[in-house]
Design an enzyme around this catalytic site. Sequence first.
Site, PDB file in Angstrom:
ATOM      1  N   THR A  22       4.411   1.562   6.879  1.00 61.22           N
ATOM      2  CA  THR A  22       4.080   2.685   6.025  1.00 61.22           C
ATOM      3  C   THR A  22       5.016   2.720   4.831  1.00 61.22           C
ATOM      4  OG1 THR A  22       3.559   5.048   6.046  1.00 61.22           O
ATOM      5  CG2 THR A  22       5.433   4.369   7.394  1.00 61.22           C
ATOM      6  N   LYS A  28       4.850  -1.397   2.097  1.00 60.50           N
ATOM      7  CA  LYS A  28       3.636  -2.210   2.248  1.00 60.50           C
ATOM      8  C   LYS A  28       3.644  -3.461   1.365  1.00 60.50           C
ATOM      9  CE  LYS A  28       0.800   1.666   3.774  1.00 60.50           C
ATOM     10  NZ  LYS A  28      -0.440   2.444   3.601  1.00 60.50           N
ATOM     11  N   ASN A  33      -7.377   8.300 -12.893  1.00 55.76           N
ATOM     12  CA  ASN A  33      -5.949   8.303 -12.561  1.00 55.76           C
ATOM     13  C   ASN A  33      -5.119   8.793 -13.734  1.00 55.76           C
ATOM     14  OD1 ASN A  33      -3.801   7.611 -10.680  1.00 55.76           O
ATOM     15  ND2 ASN A  33      -3.226   6.019 -12.147  1.00 55.76           N
ATOM     16  N   ARG A  34      -3.938   9.352 -13.411  1.00 52.51           N
ATOM     17  CA  ARG A  34      -3.033   9.861 -14.439  1.00 52.51           C
ATOM     18  C   ARG A  34      -2.624   8.756 -15.410  1.00 52.51           C
ATOM     19  NH1 ARG A  34       2.561  12.136 -12.139  1.00 52.51           N
ATOM     20  NH2 ARG A  34       2.641   9.974 -11.424  1.00 52.51           N
ATOM     21  N   THR A  35      -2.286   7.584 -14.896  1.00 55.10           N
ATOM     22  CA  THR A  35      -1.849   6.468 -15.752  1.00 55.10           C
ATOM     23  C   THR A  35      -3.020   5.515 -15.972  1.00 55.10           C
ATOM     24  OG1 THR A  35       0.331   6.660 -14.732  1.00 55.10           O
ATOM     25  CG2 THR A  35      -0.101   4.637 -15.979  1.00 55.10           C
ATOM     26  N   ARG A  38      -3.070   1.758 -14.760  1.00 51.03           N
ATOM     27  CA  ARG A  38      -3.213   1.555 -13.313  1.00 51.03           C
ATOM     28  C   ARG A  38      -4.658   1.797 -12.890  1.00 51.03           C
ATOM     29  NH1 ARG A  38       0.882   4.243  -9.513  1.00 51.03           N
ATOM     30  NH2 ARG A  38       0.689   2.337  -8.327  1.00 51.03           N
ATOM     31  N   ASP A  64      -6.142  -0.156   5.940  1.00 52.98           N
ATOM     32  CA  ASP A  64      -6.378   1.183   5.370  1.00 52.98           C
ATOM     33  C   ASP A  64      -7.845   1.349   4.947  1.00 52.98           C
ATOM     34  OD1 ASP A  64      -3.934   2.450   5.667  1.00 52.98           O
ATOM     35  OD2 ASP A  64      -3.155   1.766   3.735  1.00 52.98           O
ATOM     36  N   GLY A 117      -7.580  13.419   5.652  1.00 51.51           N
ATOM     37  CA  GLY A 117      -7.168  12.036   5.880  1.00 51.51           C
ATOM     38  C   GLY A 117      -6.812  11.694   7.315  1.00 51.51           C
ATOM     39  N   LEU A 139       2.854   9.987  12.777  1.00 53.08           N
ATOM     40  CA  LEU A 139       2.009  10.224  13.958  1.00 53.08           C
ATOM     41  C   LEU A 139       1.602   8.904  14.627  1.00 53.08           C
ATOM     42  CD1 LEU A 139      -0.466  12.986  12.675  1.00 53.08           C
ATOM     43  CD2 LEU A 139       1.468  13.278  14.230  1.00 53.08           C
ATOM     44  N   SER A 140       1.936   7.758  14.014  1.00 53.83           N
ATOM     45  CA  SER A 140       1.425   6.482  14.528  1.00 53.83           C
ATOM     46  C   SER A 140       1.819   6.209  15.979  1.00 53.83           C
ATOM     47  CB  SER A 140       1.852   5.334  13.619  1.00 53.83           C
ATOM     48  OG  SER A 140       1.190   5.445  12.385  1.00 53.83           O
TER      49      SER A 140
HETATM   50  P1  NAP Z   1       1.209   5.675  -4.281  1.00 56.43           P
HETATM   51  O1  NAP Z   1       0.957   4.212  -4.149  1.00 56.43           O
HETATM   52  O2  NAP Z   1       2.574   6.152  -4.610  1.00 56.43           O
HETATM   53  O3  NAP Z   1       0.182   6.224  -5.420  1.00 56.43           O
HETATM   54  C1  NAP Z   1       0.235   7.556  -5.811  1.00 56.43           C
HETATM   55  C2  NAP Z   1      -0.950   7.886  -6.717  1.00 56.43           C
HETATM   56  O4  NAP Z   1      -0.940   9.293  -6.954  1.00 56.43           O
HETATM   57  C3  NAP Z   1      -0.917   7.236  -8.083  1.00 56.43           C
HETATM   58  O5  NAP Z   1      -2.237   7.015  -8.511  1.00 56.43           O
HETATM   59  C4  NAP Z   1      -0.235   8.302  -8.948  1.00 56.43           C
HETATM   60  O6  NAP Z   1      -0.621   8.249 -10.295  1.00 56.43           O
HETATM   61  C5  NAP Z   1      -0.809   9.555  -8.351  1.00 56.43           C
HETATM   62  N1  NAP Z   1       0.068  10.721  -8.526  1.00 56.43           N
HETATM   63  C6  NAP Z   1       1.256  10.949  -7.917  1.00 56.43           C
HETATM   64  N2  NAP Z   1       1.747  12.140  -8.313  1.00 56.43           N
HETATM   65  C7  NAP Z   1       0.866  12.664  -9.210  1.00 56.43           C
HETATM   66  C8  NAP Z   1       0.819  13.861  -9.976  1.00 56.43           C
HETATM   67  N3  NAP Z   1       1.797  14.783  -9.909  1.00 56.43           N
HETATM   68  N4  NAP Z   1      -0.240  14.069 -10.788  1.00 56.43           N
HETATM   69  C9  NAP Z   1      -1.227  13.145 -10.864  1.00 56.43           C
HETATM   70  N5  NAP Z   1      -1.241  11.995 -10.174  1.00 56.43           N
HETATM   71  C10 NAP Z   1      -0.206  11.755  -9.348  1.00 56.43           C
HETATM   72  O7  NAP Z   1       0.798   6.446  -2.939  1.00 56.43           O
HETATM   73  P2  NAP Z   1      -0.295   6.020  -1.847  1.00 56.43           P
HETATM   74  O8  NAP Z   1       0.333   5.187  -0.812  1.00 56.43           O
HETATM   75  O9  NAP Z   1      -1.485   5.500  -2.563  1.00 56.43           O
HETATM   76  O10 NAP Z   1      -0.613   7.434  -1.160  1.00 56.43           O
HETATM   77  C11 NAP Z   1      -1.380   8.413  -1.842  1.00 56.43           C
HETATM   78  C12 NAP Z   1      -1.703   9.559  -0.870  1.00 56.43           C
HETATM   79  O11 NAP Z   1      -2.568   9.072   0.182  1.00 56.43           O
HETATM   80  C13 NAP Z   1      -0.468  10.141  -0.167  1.00 56.43           C
HETATM   81  O12 NAP Z   1      -0.631  11.539  -0.060  1.00 56.43           O
HETATM   82  C14 NAP Z   1      -0.512   9.518   1.208  1.00 56.43           C
HETATM   83  O13 NAP Z   1       0.093  10.332   2.188  1.00 56.43           O
HETATM   84  C15 NAP Z   1      -2.024   9.429   1.435  1.00 56.43           C
HETATM   85  N6  NAP Z   1      -2.373   8.370   2.400  1.00 56.43           N
HETATM   86  C16 NAP Z   1      -3.089   8.759   3.502  1.00 56.43           C
HETATM   87  C17 NAP Z   1      -3.452   7.790   4.434  1.00 56.43           C
HETATM   88  C18 NAP Z   1      -4.228   8.221   5.640  1.00 56.43           C
HETATM   89  O14 NAP Z   1      -4.331   7.451   6.603  1.00 56.43           O
HETATM   90  N7  NAP Z   1      -4.802   9.404   5.625  1.00 56.43           N
HETATM   91  C19 NAP Z   1      -3.099   6.452   4.244  1.00 56.43           C
HETATM   92  C20 NAP Z   1      -2.381   6.096   3.101  1.00 56.43           C
HETATM   93  C21 NAP Z   1      -2.013   7.076   2.178  1.00 56.43           C
HETATM   94  P3  NAP Z   1       0.105   7.254 -11.346  1.00 56.43           P
HETATM   95  O15 NAP Z   1      -0.567   5.932 -11.183  1.00 56.43           O
HETATM   96  O16 NAP Z   1      -0.166   7.892 -12.648  1.00 56.43           O
HETATM   97  O17 NAP Z   1       1.567   7.224 -10.980  1.00 56.43           O
END
Ligand code: NAP
Length: 312
Positions: free
Chosen positions: A87, A91, A176-178, A181, A127, A269, A41-42
Site C-alpha cells: 500500500t 507501489k 484531474n487538478r493537474t 497527469r 486494484d 471504496g 484493514l488488509s
Molecule cells: P495518489 O496517487 O496520491 O493520487 C492522488 C490524486 O488525487 C491525484 O490525482 C491528485 O491530483 C488528486 N488530489 C489530491 N489532493 C487533491 C486536492 N486537494 N484537490 C484536487 N485533487 C487532489 O493517490 P491514490 O493512491 O491514487 O489514492 C487516491 C484515493 O483512492 C485515496 O483516497 C485512497 O485512499 C483511495 N484508494 C482506495 C482504494 C480502495 O481499495 N478503496 C485503493 C487505492 C486507493 P494531482 O494529480 O493534481 O496531484
Amino acid sequence: MGAGLTPPGPPERGGERRSPAWPTAASAVVGVMGEPVSHSLSPLLHNAAFDALGLDWVSVGFPVPTGAVRDALEGMRALRIAGLSVTMPHKEAAHDAVDDTTAVAKRLGAVNCVTRRGDRLVGDSTDGEGFLAALRRGVGFEPHGRPCLVVGAGGAARAVVVALADAGAAEVVVVNRTPARAERAAALAGPAGRVGSRQDVAEADLVVQATPLGMAGGVGASDAGGAYDQLLDPDQLHLGQVVVDLVYHPARTALLEAAAARGAVIANGLGMLVHQAALAVERWTGRAAPVEAMWEAAAAGAPGIPGAARPR
Ligand code: NAP
C-alpha cells in the site's frame, strides 16, 4: 495469462489447519507493507479468508519506511514470506524491486500484490480487477459500451482507467487538478480515453471519485460543493448514474450524499478493498477466496468507519 494468475503451487508450510491453535510455527505468513500501516484493514480481511478456508496461514502488517522497499522484499525472500500486499507509498518502488511483473503491473508501473514463487518475487496490480469485481457484484454495473468518468489521475485512478478501458467502456473521461497527469492517465485507455472537465459528469453513466477528497479528517470531509468544485459539479449528478467513491472512511462521503440525494446509485471504496484482498488470497494460496466471509469481516471489523456495510 499474466504470471500473477498462475496458481502458486503448494507452499512449503501453511497447509490445512490441523489444530485449533493458530497461528503456529508451521503457519505460512503473509502481510501488508506500507507507511503507515497500522490502520490497514488488509490483515483483517486476509485472516477472515484463511479462517473461512481452514488454512494455517496468518497475515500481519509490516511498517516499511520510504527507501526500504527493496530491503523489505529481500527480507520477504529470506523469511519465506508467501505474499505481501503493498500500500501507499510503496507501489511504484515495489514495481521496481520485484523480479517479475504481470502485464497490468508493467502498464501501470505499480505493484500492490507480491507473490513469492520459490525464490522469485512476482509483482501484480489487482486494484483495477478488484474495482471491477466490486462494481459488478456490489452495484451490478457492467462498463462495456458505457460512458465513464474518473476524477483523479493518481495510482488508484490509473488502475481504474485501465480496468474500465479493458472492460470495453465506450469512453473513459479523466478529470484531474493537474492537466498533464490527466493526459497521461487518459492515454492509458487508448482511443476510449480523453481529458474532460467538470461539466462532463452529466453525460457519464459511471462516475468514479479517485482522489483523497472527502476522507475523514481531510479536505472536503463535509463540503461536497466546495471541495469538488474544480473537478465535478455535484448538481449535475442524476438518477440513472452509478457514483463510486474510492474513499471508504467515512462510509458515505459528502459526494456520495450529494449523489444519493439526486437519485444516483452509490458505492464506496470498501468493495474494491475487499475484492483486491480476495484476489491477493487467490494469488497466494491458489484457492478461491471466500468473498462473503471477507465482506462480513470488513463490515464488522471496521469500527472507525461509521455505517461500513455491504451496499447490498
Ligand atoms: P495518489 O496517487 O496520491 O493520487 C492522488 C490524486 O488525487 C491525484 O490525482 C491528485 O491530483 C488528486 N488530489 C489530491 N489532493 C487533491 C486536492 N486537494 N484537490 C484536487 N485533487 C487532489 O493517490 P491514490 O493512491 O491514487 O489514492 C487516491 C484515493 O483512492 C485515496 O483516497 C485512497 O485512499 C483511495 N484508494 C482506495 C482504494 C480502495 O481499495 N478503496 C485503493 C487505492 C486507493 P494531482 O494529480 O493534481 O496531484
